[in-house]
Write a protein that holds these residues in place. Structure first.
Motif, short mmCIF file in Angstrom:
data_model
loop_
_atom_site.label_atom_id
_atom_site.label_comp_id
_atom_site.label_asym_id
_atom_site.label_seq_id
_atom_site.Cartn_x
_atom_site.Cartn_y
_atom_site.Cartn_z
N ARG A 17 5.92 10.91 -1.54
CA ARG A 17 5.31 11.90 -0.65
C ARG A 17 6.19 12.16 0.57
NH1 ARG A 17 -0.60 12.00 2.47
NH2 ARG A 17 0.01 13.66 3.90
N TYR A 21 4.80 5.13 2.48
CA TYR A 21 4.99 6.44 3.12
C TYR A 21 5.76 6.27 4.43
CZ TYR A 21 3.77 10.77 5.59
OH TYR A 21 3.82 11.95 6.29
N ASP A 44 4.47 0.16 -7.38
CA ASP A 44 4.27 1.60 -7.63
C ASP A 44 3.52 2.28 -6.51
OD1 ASP A 44 5.57 1.22 -10.01
OD2 ASP A 44 3.80 1.44 -11.28
N HIS A 45 2.61 1.57 -5.85
CA HIS A 45 1.85 2.21 -4.77
C HIS A 45 2.77 2.56 -3.60
CE1 HIS A 45 -1.56 0.30 -6.98
NE2 HIS A 45 -2.10 1.46 -6.70
N MET A 46 3.67 1.65 -3.25
CA MET A 46 4.63 1.98 -2.19
C MET A 46 5.57 3.09 -2.65
SD MET A 46 5.45 -1.59 -0.19
CE MET A 46 6.32 -2.37 -1.54
N SER A 99 1.05 5.80 -12.82
CA SER A 99 2.45 6.09 -12.51
C SER A 99 3.05 7.17 -13.41
CB SER A 99 3.29 4.80 -12.61
OG SER A 99 3.26 4.28 -13.92
N THR A 153 0.82 -1.21 0.00
CA THR A 153 0.00 0.00 0.00
C THR A 153 0.86 1.26 0.00
OG1 THR A 153 -0.11 0.17 2.41
CG2 THR A 153 -1.79 -1.19 1.32
N ALA A 154 0.26 2.37 -0.47
CA ALA A 154 0.95 3.66 -0.45
C ALA A 154 1.25 4.08 0.99
CB ALA A 154 0.11 4.72 -1.16
N LEU A 214 4.76 5.54 -4.52
CA LEU A 214 4.00 6.79 -4.36
C LEU A 214 4.12 7.30 -2.93
CD1 LEU A 214 1.97 8.91 -5.35
CD2 LEU A 214 0.14 7.29 -4.80
N GLY A 215 4.01 6.40 -1.95
CA GLY A 215 4.18 6.80 -0.55
C GLY A 215 5.57 7.31 -0.27
N PHE A 248 2.33 10.54 -11.59
CA PHE A 248 2.87 10.89 -10.28
C PHE A 248 3.70 12.16 -10.43
CE2 PHE A 248 3.15 6.27 -8.43
CZ PHE A 248 1.78 6.16 -8.52
#
Length: 337
Positions: A257, A229, A249-251, A281, A224-225, A253-254, A284
């Motif tokens: 951020r 994060y 890709d979700h991780m 992606s 998960t993002a 994204l975190g 982003f």
């Protein structure tokens, strides 16, 4: 009495329009091979004109096949699983098969057997099991009689399997960052019980070792993002971190951020690479360099292996096919600042 104008067209109607016998129409409807090409096309054309629909139950009785494939998956919300199921469904549809999905709440032998029995009761001709980390357990037996193909891992090669070459993808991501001049690459891995995550982490480690680069400690997420994060906050606090490879890709994204909030610009100060190439992606901030997985090809090969077993009655257990990934270079990776 049914009005002839409203009743559905019959095989006799198709035969009359095509100028053939009802037996020939039946052979075409049941996919028999003993009909020449020109006659088959004439019958199929008559079916289309009349709007004739094949009787699936009668067809199954005649051929012993139901033209239905089953899919067992443990987490349909996961990007890779959802894309694989979608790809299998598309490939099955193109081959004239429908697909039914059975979810298993947890990767246990009991849950897999229950899902398998449920699908077998729905008269499927073959089954695809997606992300089968349950197969890591020695001695797991599935009921005989239904062909099986594994998508995403069968370490003991007890069944036919199709997978993205996870090791090649992780190697490409890590090598890309090293080639940009980074001293080493940190890795945010997926869950430790995931076969894909373990293969990506192992390839990341081997690539660093082969390059003579230091191997930093692993950080783990849950795809998960939010987990990315949290890992990203820990990485952002370490000034020696200049390159990060996230296992999806979700991780990633975190991580992006967390680095942004810490005032560590990407890629000027830290390069980031993901894995999956989700549709978002490319949007982003900055656009994510990532590893593209060809799920369509995975679906095609899974269905092809099932159909081969269905057609021949022979097992292809032990057949392991790896679909090559490719690195997609975008703005999130660059040389160390």
């Amino acid at each position: 009495m049914t009005d002839a104008r409203t009743r559905p067209p019959s095989q006799a109607d198709v035969a009359a329009l095509a100028g053939v016998s009802t037996q020939t129409v039946s052979r075409v409807a049941n996919d028999s091979t003993n009909v020449d090409g020109e006659t088959r096309e004439r019958v199929l054309s008559a079916m289309r004109v009349l709007g004739y629909r094949r009787n699936s139950a009668a067809r199954a009785l005649a051929t012993g096949r139901f033209h239905m494939l089953g899919v067992i998956t443990f987490d349909l919300a996961a990007h890779g699983n959802a894309r694989t199921v979608e790809a299998v469904s598309r490939a099955a549809q193109a081959a004239g098969y429908a697909v039914t999905v059975a979810g298993a709440e947890e990767p246990t032998e009991g849950a897999v057997r229950q899902a398998f029995t449920r699908l077998s009761g729905q008269a499927v001709d073959g089954i695809v099991i997606v992300e089968a980390q349950i197969l890591d357990r020695p001695g797991l037996q599935l009921p005989p009689g239904v062909p099986v193909v594994i998508a995403d891992g069968d370490p003991e090669q007890r069944f036919a399997s199709v997978d993205i070459n996870q090791a090649a993808g992780a190697r490409a991501a890590t090598t890309h960052l090293l080639a940009l001049g980074h001293r080493t690459v940190w890795h945010v891995a997926g869950p430790q019980d995931s076969y894909s995550a373990r293969r990506r982490a192992a390839a990341w480690r081997r690539t660093l070792e082969d390059a003579g680069a230091p191997v930093p400690p692993l950080l783990f997420g849950d795809w998960t993002a939010a987990s990315g994060y949290e890992a990203g906050r820990a990485l952002a606090a370490r000034p020696e971190v200049t390159a990060v490879f996230a296992a999806n890709d979700h991780m990633a994204l975190g991580v992006l951020r967390a680095l942004h909030e810490a005032g560590r610009p990407v890629p000027a100060e830290v390069g980031v690479v993901g894995f999956d190439d989700v549709a978002e992606s490319a949007y982003f901030q900055p656009p994510l360099t990532t590893v593209h997985q060809d799920f369509e090809e995975v679906g095609r090969q899974c269905v092809a292996l099932l159909l081969e077993q269905i057609a021949t009655g022979r097992s292809v257990a032990g057949t392991a096919s790896l679909v090559p990934p490719r690195l997609v270079r975008r703005a999130s990776s660059g040389p160390p600042g």
